[in-house]
Motif scaffolding. Structure first.
Motif: not given
Length: 161
Positions: A131-159
């Motif tokens: 599980e990670y956080w993804f910003n569709p506007d910038t394409g940025a990924i973060s392992r923990k919830r970013p404190d910065s503004e923006g459209d951060w969405r929780k995402a999941t990759t299955f393996y």
């Protein structure tokens, strides 16, 4: 009953062999009986179909053993994806679809490694997630919830495991 349009605007009925239709009276009685009553007497479609159920929520396979029997790669609206026929512990078969960076990529690598798209391949620990956080506007990924503004969405990759 299949119908086909003729060259005029008339609709003709194509002949069917032995196909019996419900009468209007029978349809009325069926509707009056209600869904639950009719469903309790209905045959299960799975008994007539050669298709398998599709896994709608991959979370049901987290840490649940299954076997990959065969898989194929298909072109979809969002690019290529894999469809794998799996067998669960209760002997039921299902289709697992994925087009992401996890399962899809693993089936690609598995195909290259073994030179075929058939198993059986045992996944003793089922699926796992990342599980990670993804910003569709910038394409940025973060392992923990970013404190910065923006459209951060929780995402999941299955393996596969």
């Amino acid at each position: 009953m299949p119908r086909k349009a003729t060259q005029s605007t008339d609709v003709t009925t194509a002949p069917e062999s032995g196909a019996a239709r419900f009468t209007d009276e029978e349809i009325t009685r069926i509707q009056e009986a209600g869904f639950e009553s009719v469903a309790s007497h209905a045959a299960d479609f799975d008994k007539f179909s050669e298709s398998y159920s599709v896994i709608k929520d991959k979370r049901e396979l987290i840490a649940v053993p299954f076997v990959s029997l065969e898989w194929q790669f298909n072109e979809g609206d969002n690019g290529e994806f894999v469809s794998a026929v799996i067998m669960r512990r209760d002997n039921s078969l299902a289709v697992l679809n994925d087009g992401g960076t996890g399962i899809y990529r693993q089936y690609k690598q598995l195909t290259e490694s073994i030179g075929r798209q058939r198993g059986p391949i045992m996944h003793k620990d089922g699926l796992r997630t990342s599980e990670y956080w993804f910003n569709p506007d910038t394409g940025a990924i973060s392992r923990k919830r970013p404190d910065s503004e923006g459209d951060w969405r929780k995402a999941t990759t299955f393996y596969l495991t």
